[in-house]
Design an enzyme around this catalytic site. Structure first.
Site, PDB file in Angstrom:
ATOM      1  N   HIS A 195      -4.711  -1.530  -4.079  1.00  0.00           N
ATOM      2  CA  HIS A 195      -6.066  -1.952  -3.660  1.00  0.00           C
ATOM      3  C   HIS A 195      -7.073  -1.740  -4.790  1.00  0.00           C
ATOM      4  CE1 HIS A 195      -4.147  -2.218   0.162  1.00  0.00           C
ATOM      5  NE2 HIS A 195      -4.052  -0.906   0.320  1.00  0.00           N
ATOM      6  N   SER A 217       0.832  -1.198   0.000  1.00  0.00           N
ATOM      7  CA  SER A 217       0.000   0.000   0.000  1.00  0.00           C
ATOM      8  C   SER A 217       0.870   1.254   0.000  1.00  0.00           C
ATOM      9  CB  SER A 217      -0.973  -0.050   1.180  1.00  0.00           C
ATOM     10  OG  SER A 217      -1.995   0.897   1.048  1.00  0.00           O
TER      11      SER A 217
END
Length: 246
Positions: A170, A134
Protein backbone atom coordinates in the site's frame (compact mmCIF):
# COMPACT_ATOMS: atom_id res chain seq x y z
CA UNK A 1 0.40 -29.24 -13.00
CA UNK A 2 2.66 -26.95 -10.98
CA UNK A 3 4.87 -23.96 -11.72
CA UNK A 4 8.26 -24.98 -13.18
CA UNK A 5 10.12 -23.48 -10.22
CA UNK A 6 9.20 -21.94 -6.85
CA UNK A 7 6.95 -18.95 -7.58
CA UNK A 8 5.54 -16.16 -5.43
CA UNK A 9 3.23 -13.31 -6.47
CA UNK A 10 3.26 -10.68 -3.70
CA UNK A 11 0.71 -7.93 -4.19
CA UNK A 12 -1.13 -4.88 -2.97
CA UNK A 13 -4.18 -5.84 -5.02
CA UNK A 14 -6.07 -8.66 -6.65
CA UNK A 15 -9.66 -7.72 -5.82
CA UNK A 16 -12.20 -5.34 -7.32
CA UNK A 17 -15.85 -4.56 -6.80
CA UNK A 18 -18.22 -6.47 -9.05
CA UNK A 19 -21.44 -5.32 -10.68
CA UNK A 20 -23.41 -8.29 -9.30
CA UNK A 21 -21.06 -9.46 -6.54
CA UNK A 22 -19.27 -7.66 -3.73
CA UNK A 23 -15.83 -8.90 -4.83
CA UNK A 24 -14.26 -10.10 -8.08
CA UNK A 25 -10.77 -11.44 -8.61
CA UNK A 26 -8.77 -8.88 -10.54
CA UNK A 27 -5.85 -9.40 -12.92
CA UNK A 28 -3.23 -10.14 -10.25
CA UNK A 29 -5.07 -13.23 -9.03
CA UNK A 30 -5.62 -14.40 -12.61
CA UNK A 31 -1.91 -13.88 -13.29
CA UNK A 32 -0.97 -16.05 -10.31
CA UNK A 33 -3.23 -18.77 -11.71
CA UNK A 34 -1.66 -18.40 -15.16
CA UNK A 35 1.82 -18.81 -13.66
CA UNK A 36 0.80 -22.16 -12.17
CA UNK A 37 0.60 -23.55 -15.71
CA UNK A 38 -2.75 -25.25 -15.17
CA UNK A 39 -4.68 -26.11 -18.33
CA UNK A 40 -7.38 -28.53 -19.40
CA UNK A 41 -9.31 -28.23 -16.13
CA UNK A 42 -10.55 -25.65 -13.65
CA UNK A 43 -7.73 -24.12 -11.58
CA UNK A 44 -7.64 -25.18 -7.93
CA UNK A 45 -7.12 -22.21 -5.59
CA UNK A 46 -6.62 -22.57 -1.84
CA UNK A 47 -7.87 -19.57 0.13
CA UNK A 48 -6.25 -18.63 3.46
CA UNK A 49 -8.23 -16.06 5.44
CA UNK A 50 -6.23 -16.42 8.66
CA UNK A 51 -5.38 -12.71 8.75
CA UNK A 52 -9.09 -11.84 9.11
CA UNK A 53 -9.77 -14.65 11.56
CA UNK A 54 -11.34 -16.85 8.88
CA UNK A 55 -14.30 -14.46 8.79
CA UNK A 56 -17.18 -16.30 7.17
CA UNK A 57 -18.54 -13.29 5.26
CA UNK A 58 -15.12 -12.71 3.66
CA UNK A 59 -14.80 -16.38 2.76
CA UNK A 60 -18.26 -16.24 1.18
CA UNK A 61 -17.35 -13.24 -0.96
CA UNK A 62 -14.08 -14.79 -2.08
CA UNK A 63 -15.92 -17.99 -2.92
CA UNK A 64 -18.32 -16.04 -5.11
CA UNK A 65 -15.37 -14.32 -6.83
CA UNK A 66 -13.88 -17.75 -7.55
CA UNK A 67 -17.18 -18.98 -9.03
CA UNK A 68 -17.31 -16.03 -11.40
CA UNK A 69 -13.65 -16.53 -12.36
CA UNK A 70 -14.14 -20.24 -13.07
CA UNK A 71 -11.84 -21.41 -10.25
CA UNK A 72 -12.41 -24.25 -7.81
CA UNK A 73 -11.75 -22.62 -4.43
CA UNK A 74 -11.13 -24.38 -1.12
CA UNK A 75 -11.01 -22.35 2.10
CA UNK A 76 -8.46 -23.62 4.63
CA UNK A 77 -9.73 -22.44 8.01
CA UNK A 78 -7.71 -22.67 11.23
CA UNK A 79 -10.43 -21.24 13.50
CA UNK A 80 -11.64 -22.84 15.70
CA UNK A 81 -9.65 -25.81 14.35
CA UNK A 82 -8.38 -26.88 10.91
CA UNK A 83 -11.39 -27.67 8.71
CA UNK A 84 -9.54 -30.51 6.93
CA UNK A 85 -7.83 -33.56 8.38
CA UNK A 86 -4.81 -33.53 6.08
CA UNK A 87 -3.60 -29.91 5.96
CA UNK A 88 -0.43 -30.63 4.03
CA UNK A 89 -2.16 -32.82 1.47
CA UNK A 90 -4.81 -30.15 0.98
CA UNK A 91 -2.22 -27.42 0.37
CA UNK A 92 -0.18 -29.56 -2.02
CA UNK A 93 -3.33 -30.53 -3.92
CA UNK A 94 -3.84 -26.97 -5.19
CA UNK A 95 -2.33 -24.90 -7.97
CA UNK A 96 -2.33 -21.55 -6.15
CA UNK A 97 -2.52 -20.40 -2.54
CA UNK A 98 -4.19 -16.98 -2.17
CA UNK A 99 -3.71 -15.28 1.21
CA UNK A 100 -6.11 -12.52 2.28
CA UNK A 101 -4.97 -9.30 3.93
CA UNK A 102 -5.54 -8.37 7.56
CA UNK A 103 -3.24 -8.88 10.53
CA UNK A 104 0.08 -10.33 9.40
CA UNK A 105 1.25 -10.62 13.03
CA UNK A 106 -1.71 -12.81 13.95
CA UNK A 107 -1.43 -14.76 10.70
CA UNK A 108 2.20 -15.69 11.37
CA UNK A 109 1.51 -16.75 14.95
CA UNK A 110 -1.43 -18.97 14.03
CA UNK A 111 0.34 -20.51 11.05
CA UNK A 112 3.30 -21.46 13.23
CA UNK A 113 1.12 -23.05 15.91
CA UNK A 114 -0.34 -25.34 13.23
CA UNK A 115 2.92 -25.96 11.36
CA UNK A 116 1.52 -24.26 8.27
CA UNK A 117 4.70 -22.21 7.85
CA UNK A 118 6.70 -25.36 7.09
CA UNK A 119 3.91 -26.80 4.93
CA UNK A 120 3.82 -23.65 2.79
CA UNK A 121 7.58 -23.76 2.42
CA UNK A 122 7.35 -27.32 1.10
CA UNK A 123 4.48 -26.36 -1.20
CA UNK A 124 6.53 -23.47 -2.60
CA UNK A 125 9.42 -25.80 -3.36
CA UNK A 126 6.98 -28.25 -4.97
CA UNK A 127 5.70 -25.62 -7.42
CA UNK A 128 2.46 -24.47 -5.80
CA UNK A 129 2.22 -20.74 -6.56
CA UNK A 130 2.09 -18.72 -3.34
CA UNK A 131 0.30 -15.38 -3.63
CA UNK A 132 -1.68 -12.85 -1.66
CA UNK A 133 -2.52 -9.26 -0.84
CA UNK A 134 -1.19 -6.99 1.92
CA UNK A 135 -0.64 -9.34 4.89
CA UNK A 136 -0.73 -12.04 2.22
CA UNK A 137 2.27 -10.31 0.64
CA UNK A 138 4.24 -9.42 3.78
CA UNK A 139 4.15 -12.99 5.08
CA UNK A 140 6.48 -14.34 2.40
CA UNK A 141 9.28 -11.85 3.22
CA UNK A 142 11.53 -11.27 6.22
CA UNK A 143 8.99 -8.66 7.28
CA UNK A 144 7.87 -5.13 6.56
CA UNK A 145 5.51 -2.41 7.73
CA UNK A 146 2.20 -3.29 9.38
CA UNK A 147 -0.74 -1.89 11.33
CA UNK A 148 -1.24 -5.27 13.02
CA UNK A 149 -0.37 -3.78 16.41
CA UNK A 150 -2.48 -0.63 16.20
CA UNK A 151 -3.14 2.46 14.06
CA UNK A 152 0.50 3.55 14.26
CA UNK A 153 2.59 1.56 11.80
CA UNK A 154 5.27 -0.69 13.24
CA UNK A 155 7.77 -3.14 11.77
CA UNK A 156 7.19 -6.86 11.68
CA UNK A 157 10.42 -8.84 11.36
CA UNK A 158 9.43 -12.49 11.78
CA UNK A 159 7.99 -13.24 8.35
CA UNK A 160 8.45 -16.65 6.75
CA UNK A 161 11.59 -15.38 4.99
CA UNK A 162 11.06 -17.26 1.74
CA UNK A 163 12.02 -13.97 0.12
CA UNK A 164 15.13 -12.41 1.74
CA UNK A 165 13.89 -8.81 1.65
CA UNK A 166 11.65 -6.42 3.51
CA UNK A 167 8.27 -5.61 1.98
CA UNK A 168 6.24 -2.44 1.75
CA UNK A 169 2.58 -2.72 0.75
CA UNK A 170 0.00 0.00 0.00
CA UNK A 171 2.93 2.26 -0.81
CA UNK A 172 0.86 4.99 -2.45
CA UNK A 173 -2.27 4.86 -0.29
CA UNK A 174 -0.85 4.82 3.24
CA UNK A 175 1.47 7.77 3.73
CA UNK A 176 3.36 6.30 6.67
CA UNK A 177 4.61 3.18 4.93
CA UNK A 178 7.24 4.73 2.67
CA UNK A 179 9.12 6.66 5.40
CA UNK A 180 9.03 3.69 7.77
CA UNK A 181 10.40 1.21 5.23
CA UNK A 182 13.09 3.75 4.30
CA UNK A 183 14.07 4.06 7.97
CA UNK A 184 14.16 0.29 8.45
CA UNK A 185 16.45 -0.15 5.44
CA UNK A 186 18.66 2.77 6.46
CA UNK A 187 19.04 1.26 9.94
CA UNK A 188 19.88 -2.16 8.51
CA UNK A 189 16.76 -3.95 9.79
CA UNK A 190 16.33 -5.12 6.19
CA UNK A 191 19.19 -5.18 3.69
CA UNK A 192 16.70 -4.05 1.04
CA UNK A 193 12.94 -3.86 0.57
CA UNK A 194 10.56 -4.46 -2.33
CA UNK A 195 7.42 -2.32 -2.32
CA UNK A 196 4.17 -2.03 -4.25
CA UNK A 197 1.57 0.63 -4.92
CA UNK A 198 -2.04 -0.52 -4.71
CA UNK A 199 -2.87 -2.65 -7.74
CA UNK A 200 0.72 -3.84 -8.26
CA UNK A 201 2.31 -7.25 -7.77
CA UNK A 202 5.85 -8.60 -7.72
CA UNK A 203 6.65 -11.95 -9.33
CA UNK A 204 9.50 -14.08 -7.98
CA UNK A 205 11.09 -17.20 -9.39
CA UNK A 206 12.91 -18.74 -6.48
CA UNK A 207 14.08 -15.68 -4.56
CA UNK A 208 14.75 -13.56 -7.66
CA UNK A 209 12.42 -10.70 -8.54
CA UNK A 210 11.69 -11.26 -12.22
CA UNK A 211 8.85 -8.85 -12.97
CA UNK A 212 6.48 -6.22 -11.62
CA UNK A 213 2.93 -6.40 -12.95
CA UNK A 214 -0.13 -4.20 -12.44
CA UNK A 215 -3.89 -4.32 -12.78
CA UNK A 216 -4.13 -0.50 -12.68
CA UNK A 217 -2.44 2.15 -14.80
CA UNK A 218 0.09 4.68 -13.52
CA UNK A 219 1.18 2.58 -10.57
CA UNK A 220 4.68 1.62 -9.52
CA UNK A 221 6.88 -0.90 -7.75
CA UNK A 222 10.03 0.07 -5.87
CA UNK A 223 13.30 -1.36 -4.61
CA UNK A 224 14.67 0.37 -1.54
CA UNK A 225 18.34 -0.28 -0.82
CA UNK A 226 20.92 1.04 1.63
CA UNK A 227 23.59 3.52 0.61
CA UNK A 228 25.80 4.32 3.58
CA UNK A 229 23.45 5.43 6.34
CA UNK A 230 20.52 6.30 4.10
CA UNK A 231 17.94 4.54 1.98
CA UNK A 232 17.76 4.94 -1.80
CA UNK A 233 14.62 4.15 -3.75
CA UNK A 234 14.46 2.90 -7.35
CA UNK A 235 11.13 2.82 -9.19
CA UNK A 236 10.25 -0.16 -11.37
CA UNK A 237 7.61 0.32 -14.07
CA UNK A 238 5.23 -2.63 -13.96
CA UNK A 239 3.77 -4.37 -16.97
CA UNK A 240 0.03 -3.72 -17.25
CA UNK A 241 -1.90 -6.99 -17.21
CA UNK A 242 -4.99 -7.52 -19.37
CA UNK A 243 -8.27 -7.02 -17.56
CA UNK A 244 -9.94 -10.35 -16.70
CA UNK A 245 -13.43 -11.10 -17.97
CA UNK A 246 -16.44 -10.62 -15.75
Amino acid sequence: MTAPEPTIVATSGGHRVGARTRVLFDALVHHAVDLSGVHGRRPRVLYLGTAVGDAEHVTSRVGEAARVAGFDLTPLHLFPMPNVEDVEGTVLGHDVVWVMGGSVANLLAVWRVHGLDDILRRAWRAGVVLAGVSAGSLCWYEGGTTDSFGPELRPVTNGLGLLPYGNGVHYDSDGGRRPLIHRLVAEGVFASAHCTDDGVGLVYRGTELVEAVAEQRDKGAYVVSRDGDRAVEERIEPRLLPAPPG
